[in-house]
Structure formats: structure tokens, C-alpha cells
Scaffold this motif. Structure first.
Motif, PDB file in Angstrom:
ATOM      1  N   PHE A  96       0.919  -1.180   0.083  1.00  0.00           N
ATOM      2  CA  PHE A  96      -0.020   0.000   0.198  1.00  0.00           C
ATOM      3  C   PHE A  96       0.852   1.136  -0.067  1.00  0.00           C
ATOM      4  CE2 PHE A  96      -2.275   3.412   1.734  1.00  0.00           C
ATOM      5  CZ  PHE A  96      -3.676   3.445   1.305  1.00  0.00           C
ATOM      6  N   THR A 117      -7.231  -5.702   4.615  1.00  0.00           N
ATOM      7  CA  THR A 117      -8.406  -4.616   4.900  1.00  0.00           C
ATOM      8  C   THR A 117      -8.011  -3.926   6.016  1.00  0.00           C
ATOM      9  OG1 THR A 117      -9.685  -5.538   3.135  1.00  0.00           O
ATOM     10  CG2 THR A 117     -10.371  -3.405   4.083  1.00  0.00           C
ATOM     11  N   ILE A 124      -5.437   4.527   4.750  1.00  0.00           N
ATOM     12  CA  ILE A 124      -6.534   4.848   3.619  1.00  0.00           C
ATOM     13  C   ILE A 124      -6.773   6.417   4.265  1.00  0.00           C
ATOM     14  CG2 ILE A 124      -8.862   4.645   2.543  1.00  0.00           C
ATOM     15  CD1 ILE A 124      -8.115   1.388   2.883  1.00  0.00           C
ATOM     16  N   GLU A 125      -7.224   6.195   5.400  1.00  0.00           N
ATOM     17  CA  GLU A 125      -7.602   7.543   6.147  1.00  0.00           C
ATOM     18  C   GLU A 125      -6.602   8.477   6.138  1.00  0.00           C
ATOM     19  OE1 GLU A 125      -8.985   5.967  10.076  1.00  0.00           O
ATOM     20  OE2 GLU A 125     -10.700   5.256   9.242  1.00  0.00           O
ATOM     21  N   LYS A 128      -5.848   9.518   2.275  1.00  0.00           N
ATOM     22  CA  LYS A 128      -7.175  10.061   1.560  1.00  0.00           C
ATOM     23  C   LYS A 128      -7.020   9.453   0.079  1.00  0.00           C
ATOM     24  CE  LYS A 128      -7.970  12.933   4.874  1.00  0.00           C
ATOM     25  NZ  LYS A 128      -8.440  12.397   6.013  1.00  0.00           N
ATOM     26  N   SER A 131     -10.258   4.125  -2.045  1.00  0.00           N
ATOM     27  CA  SER A 131     -10.091   2.532  -2.090  1.00  0.00           C
ATOM     28  C   SER A 131     -11.212   1.795  -2.090  1.00  0.00           C
ATOM     29  CB  SER A 131      -9.279   1.994  -0.836  1.00  0.00           C
ATOM     30  OG  SER A 131      -7.923   2.828  -0.792  1.00  0.00           O
ATOM     31  N   LEU A 149     -13.913   7.212   1.529  1.00  0.00           N
ATOM     32  CA  LEU A 149     -12.547   6.888   0.808  1.00  0.00           C
ATOM     33  C   LEU A 149     -12.773   5.333   0.654  1.00  0.00           C
ATOM     34  CD1 LEU A 149     -10.136   9.334   2.326  1.00  0.00           C
ATOM     35  CD2 LEU A 149     -11.127   9.478   0.289  1.00  0.00           C
ATOM     36  N   LEU A 150     -13.421   4.780   1.627  1.00  0.00           N
ATOM     37  CA  LEU A 150     -13.294   3.421   1.528  1.00  0.00           C
ATOM     38  C   LEU A 150     -14.733   2.744   1.198  1.00  0.00           C
ATOM     39  CD1 LEU A 150     -11.408   0.793   1.860  1.00  0.00           C
ATOM     40  CD2 LEU A 150     -12.082   0.782   4.324  1.00  0.00           C
TER      41      LEU A 150
END
Length: 159
Positions: A96, A117, A124-125, A128, A131, A149-150
Motif C-alpha cells: 500500500f 483490509t 487509507i484514512e 486520503k 479505495s 474513501l473506502l
């Protein structure tokens, strides 16, 4: 089974492309360069979930070929960058970070299973990066259900 994997891949790519399109309209310094849009795919290509990862890759490749053949998105071609999570959460974090910091992808498809995940939710947070995680993760393990975002899957709605 294979037909479902291809369909899943097409659906995932479409969702990611919608996210990218919305994001690119709102932001001006995106990671898109020239005539391509880079999308990372974090898939279990080796390890315990490799059969699912290989099928997902085939579906994503088909959808990408069809999309690019029809002119891409706003004239830009999609460039998929595949990374092997090896069915391992630690490896998932590494790929990632590589996808975001080295490859400079605009969005990410994957990871495919719940432990992978869960391992990248904080990233991811933080980054930004939009995904799509097609693997199921129980509600109690989801940190922020409203995170735009997810994109999650839901076992009840898929049944």
C-alpha cells in the motif's frame, strides 16, 4: 465461478473510476500524469488467497482493456499497477505504501480479504486515497463506517 470473478472485477473497476472522476473534478493536484490514470491493485497473488487474487486480476485486466479500448476516462488511459499482498497483512501495508508513495496511484482496488483490509484502514484514512475493498470486514472491525474513501462490501446484501 470464473464468470463471477470477471464480473466482480468489472464492477470494482467501475466503482473506482467513479471515485476517481468525482475526486478529479474536486481537486486539481491529482496523481494523474499525462495521458494515464494510475490505479493500484493490491491482490493476493501468492499465499492462501491466491486463487481469488488471480481471478480478480483477470477481471480487472478485462475491464481495463475494455475501458481503454473505448477511449478511457476523459481521454486518459488507465494504467493498472498490480502488487502482491501475499495474503499477509504486513505485506499489504508495505505494498500500500509503495503504491501511494512510489507509484503515486490515484486510487486502489483491494485488498481482498478482511485481515489485509483491516491492516490498511489507518493508511487509507491518512493518505486520503480512494479505495475499494471487495473483501468483507465485520461491522465491529470497521473504524469509520462513514469514510467516503473506502467502499465496503456487505455480506447480507450480497447473499
Amino acid at each position: 465461478m470464473k464468470k463471477n470473478a470477471w464480473l466482480w472485477g468489472i464492477v470494482v473497476v467501475i466503482i473506482v473510476l467513479l471515485i476517481i472522476s468525482a475526486r478529479s473534478q474536486k481537486e486539481s493536484g491529482s496523481n494523474e500524469s499525462g495521458d494515464t490514470i494510475k490505479i493500484g491493485a493490491l491482490l493476493s497473488l501468492t499465499g492462501g488467497a491466491s486463487a481469488w487474487g488471480e481471478n480478480a486480476k483477470k477481471g480487472i485486466e478485462l475491464a481495463t482493456q475494455e475501458l481503454n479500448a473505448s477511449g478511457g476516462i476523459d481521454g486518459k488511459q488507465i494504467e493498472m499497477i498490480y502488487e502482491d499482498t501475499a495474503s499477509d497483512p504486513k505485506q499489504t501495508v508495505s505494498v500500500f505504501q509503495k503504491s501511494v508513495n512510489v507509484d503515486r496511484v490515484t486510487a486502489i482496488i483491494g485488498p481482498l480479504n478482511q485481515t489485509e483490509t483491516a491492516s490498511v484502514i489507518p493508511l487509507i484514512e491518512q493518505t486520503k486515497i480512494p479505495s475499494v475493498a471487495p473483501g468483507f470486514l465485520p461491522i465491529q472491525d470497521r473504524k469509520d463506517l462513514s469514510n467516503p474513501l473506502l467502499v465496503w462490501t456487505d455480506a447480507e446484501s450480497e447473499a
